[in-house]
Design a protein around this motif. Structure first.
Motif, PDB file in Angstrom:
ATOM      1  N   LYS A  78       7.789   7.084  11.559  1.00 16.82           N
ATOM      2  CA  LYS A  78       8.104   6.735  10.171  1.00 16.82           C
ATOM      3  C   LYS A  78       6.889   6.152   9.472  1.00 16.82           C
ATOM      4  O   LYS A  78       6.008   5.569  10.091  1.00 16.82           O
ATOM      5  N   ILE A  79       6.887   6.357   8.151  1.00 19.58           N
ATOM      6  CA  ILE A  79       5.827   5.844   7.290  1.00 19.58           C
ATOM      7  C   ILE A  79       6.536   5.116   6.161  1.00 19.58           C
ATOM      8  O   ILE A  79       7.331   5.710   5.428  1.00 19.58           O
ATOM      9  N   ILE A  80       6.258   3.842   6.034  1.00 20.22           N
ATOM     10  CA  ILE A  80       6.937   3.032   5.027  1.00 20.22           C
ATOM     11  C   ILE A  80       5.882   2.389   4.136  1.00 20.22           C
ATOM     12  O   ILE A  80       5.052   1.597   4.608  1.00 20.22           O
ATOM     13  N   ASP A  81       5.918   2.747   2.839  1.00 16.45           N
ATOM     14  CA  ASP A  81       4.986   2.128   1.898  1.00 16.45           C
ATOM     15  C   ASP A  81       5.159   0.608   1.941  1.00 16.45           C
ATOM     16  O   ASP A  81       6.268   0.091   2.096  1.00 16.45           O
ATOM     17  N   ASP A  82       4.064  -0.104   1.794  1.00 15.60           N
ATOM     18  CA  ASP A  82       4.027  -1.574   1.809  1.00 15.60           C
ATOM     19  C   ASP A  82       4.483  -2.180   3.140  1.00 15.60           C
ATOM     20  O   ASP A  82       4.759  -3.364   3.217  1.00 15.60           O
ATOM     21  N   ASP A  83       4.611  -1.362   4.171  1.00 13.59           N
ATOM     22  CA  ASP A  83       4.960  -1.863   5.493  1.00 13.59           C
ATOM     23  C   ASP A  83       3.987  -1.311   6.521  1.00 13.59           C
ATOM     24  O   ASP A  83       3.262  -2.054   7.162  1.00 13.59           O
ATOM     25  N   GLY A  84       3.962   0.017   6.692  1.00 12.30           N
ATOM     26  CA  GLY A  84       3.022   0.598   7.633  1.00 12.30           C
ATOM     27  C   GLY A  84       3.484   1.922   8.201  1.00 12.30           C
ATOM     28  O   GLY A  84       4.507   2.472   7.814  1.00 12.30           O
ATOM     29  N   CYS A  85       2.698   2.405   9.163  1.00 10.05           N
ATOM     30  CA  CYS A  85       2.975   3.664   9.842  1.00 10.05           C
ATOM     31  C   CYS A  85       3.319   3.330  11.292  1.00 10.05           C
ATOM     32  O   CYS A  85       2.665   2.511  11.921  1.00 10.05           O
TER      33      CYS A  85
ATOM     34  N   THR B 255      -2.668   2.107  12.304  1.00 14.17           N
ATOM     35  CA  THR B 255      -3.423   2.308  11.063  1.00 14.17           C
ATOM     36  C   THR B 255      -3.984   3.721  11.076  1.00 14.17           C
ATOM     37  O   THR B 255      -4.770   4.070  11.964  1.00 14.17           O
ATOM     38  N   PRO B 256      -3.580   4.548  10.110  1.00 13.75           N
ATOM     39  CA  PRO B 256      -4.090   5.917  10.069  1.00 13.75           C
ATOM     40  C   PRO B 256      -5.596   5.941   9.808  1.00 13.75           C
ATOM     41  O   PRO B 256      -6.108   5.151   9.018  1.00 13.75           O
ATOM     42  N   ASP B 257      -6.284   6.836  10.501  1.00 11.12           N
ATOM     43  CA  ASP B 257      -7.715   7.014  10.291  1.00 11.12           C
ATOM     44  C   ASP B 257      -7.933   7.697   8.944  1.00 11.12           C
ATOM     45  O   ASP B 257      -7.407   8.787   8.695  1.00 11.12           O
ATOM     46  N   ALA B 258      -8.704   7.068   8.060  1.00  8.57           N
ATOM     47  CA  ALA B 258      -8.899   7.573   6.699  1.00  8.57           C
ATOM     48  C   ALA B 258      -9.516   8.965   6.675  1.00  8.57           C
ATOM     49  O   ALA B 258      -9.126   9.811   5.858  1.00  8.57           O
ATOM     50  N   ASP B 259     -10.469   9.231   7.563  1.00  8.61           N
ATOM     51  CA  ASP B 259     -11.103  10.555   7.607  1.00  8.61           C
ATOM     52  C   ASP B 259     -10.113  11.636   8.041  1.00  8.61           C
ATOM     53  O   ASP B 259     -10.095  12.736   7.501  1.00  8.61           O
ATOM     54  N   LYS B 260      -9.302  11.296   9.020  1.00  7.45           N
ATOM     55  CA  LYS B 260      -8.301  12.239   9.514  1.00  7.45           C
ATOM     56  C   LYS B 260      -7.276  12.562   8.415  1.00  7.45           C
ATOM     57  O   LYS B 260      -6.891  13.714   8.217  1.00  7.45           O
ATOM     58  N   VAL B 261      -6.871  11.543   7.683  1.00  9.29           N
ATOM     59  CA  VAL B 261      -5.902  11.728   6.594  1.00  9.29           C
ATOM     60  C   VAL B 261      -6.537  12.522   5.450  1.00  9.29           C
ATOM     61  O   VAL B 261      -5.902  13.403   4.870  1.00  9.29           O
ATOM     62  N   ALA B 262      -7.807  12.244   5.141  1.00  3.98           N
ATOM     63  CA  ALA B 262      -8.501  12.979   4.071  1.00  3.98           C
ATOM     64  C   ALA B 262      -8.628  14.461   4.435  1.00  3.98           C
ATOM     65  O   ALA B 262      -8.442  15.336   3.576  1.00  3.98           O
TER      66      ALA B 262
ATOM     67  N   MET C  24       0.847  -1.178   0.000  1.00  2.00           N
ATOM     68  CA  MET C  24       0.000   0.000   0.000  1.00  2.00           C
ATOM     69  C   MET C  24       0.891   1.240   0.000  1.00  2.00           C
ATOM     70  O   MET C  24       1.856   1.320   0.749  1.00  2.00           O
ATOM     71  N   ASN C  25       0.553   2.195  -0.826  1.00  2.00           N
ATOM     72  CA  ASN C  25       1.249   3.475  -0.829  1.00  2.00           C
ATOM     73  C   ASN C  25       0.473   4.461   0.027  1.00  2.00           C
ATOM     74  O   ASN C  25      -0.729   4.620  -0.143  1.00  2.00           O
ATOM     75  N   TYR C  26       1.176   5.096   0.931  1.00  2.00           N
ATOM     76  CA  TYR C  26       0.565   6.032   1.860  1.00  2.00           C
ATOM     77  C   TYR C  26       0.742   7.467   1.380  1.00  2.00           C
ATOM     78  O   TYR C  26       1.701   7.783   0.683  1.00  2.00           O
ATOM     79  N   ASP C  27      -0.176   8.326   1.784  1.00  2.00           N
ATOM     80  CA  ASP C  27      -0.048   9.760   1.548  1.00  2.00           C
ATOM     81  C   ASP C  27       0.786  10.302   2.713  1.00  2.00           C
ATOM     82  O   ASP C  27       0.262  10.720   3.736  1.00  2.00           O
ATOM     83  N   HIS C  28       2.097  10.263   2.546  1.00  2.00           N
ATOM     84  CA  HIS C  28       3.021  10.600   3.629  1.00  2.00           C
ATOM     85  C   HIS C  28       2.758  11.990   4.207  1.00  2.00           C
ATOM     86  O   HIS C  28       2.722  12.162   5.428  1.00  2.00           O
ATOM     87  N   ALA C  29       2.610  12.972   3.334  1.00  2.00           N
ATOM     88  CA  ALA C  29       2.432  14.351   3.805  1.00  2.00           C
ATOM     89  C   ALA C  29       1.142  14.501   4.618  1.00  2.00           C
ATOM     90  O   ALA C  29       1.124  15.171   5.651  1.00  2.00           O
ATOM     91  N   ALA C  30       0.067  13.894   4.154  1.00  2.00           N
ATOM     92  CA  ALA C  30      -1.217  14.005   4.860  1.00  2.00           C
ATOM     93  C   ALA C  30      -1.174  13.272   6.204  1.00  2.00           C
ATOM     94  O   ALA C  30      -1.693  13.767   7.204  1.00  2.00           O
ATOM     95  N   ILE C  31      -0.539  12.113   6.227  1.00  2.00           N
ATOM     96  CA  ILE C  31      -0.422  11.383   7.493  1.00  2.00           C
ATOM     97  C   ILE C  31       0.444  12.174   8.477  1.00  2.00           C
ATOM     98  O   ILE C  31       0.114  12.298   9.656  1.00  2.00           O
TER      99      ILE C  31
END
Length: 98
Positions: free
Chosen positions: A18-25, A34-41, A1-8
């Motif tokens: 740290k935030i690592i794509d394909d690994d986690g936050c 697990t980042p809350d999708a609403d908070k990140v949006a 999974m690719n994360y929106d690093h700046a938004a997180i």
């Protein structure tokens, strides 16, 4: 999974390490979360608005003459003429975003 690093990073300011794509936050203690999708949006929306404001700011900044030239214009013509001849046209061309 690719994360929106700046938004997180914005949504969890001071709480992530740290935030690592394909690994986690990871939080400051090294725990996976697990980042809350609403908070990140919400954070993404804020970042996009900041980017829009930054673009308008840079366009205006480039449109104005150097500060030395503006100061000379004020000295020669007065503040009111400077506002009318220099400031108002730039503000009209690049209005502040809402």
């Amino acid at each position: 999974m690719n994360y929106d690093h700046a938004a997180i990073a914005r949504a969890y300011a001071g709480k992530w390490s740290k935030i690592i794509d394909d690994d986690g936050c990871y939080d400051k203690d090294g725990n996976l979360f697990t980042p809350d999708a609403d908070k990140v949006a919400t954070a993404r929306t804020e970042l996009d608005a900041l980017a829009e404001n930054q673009e308008y700011y840079m366009l205006r900044r480039r449109a104005y003459p150097a500060w030395q030239d503006q100061l000379a214009y004020i000295y020669d013509n007065g503040v009111d003429k400077w506002k009318t001849d220099i400031v108002d046209p730039v503000k009209a061309k690049y209005p502040k975003p809402e």
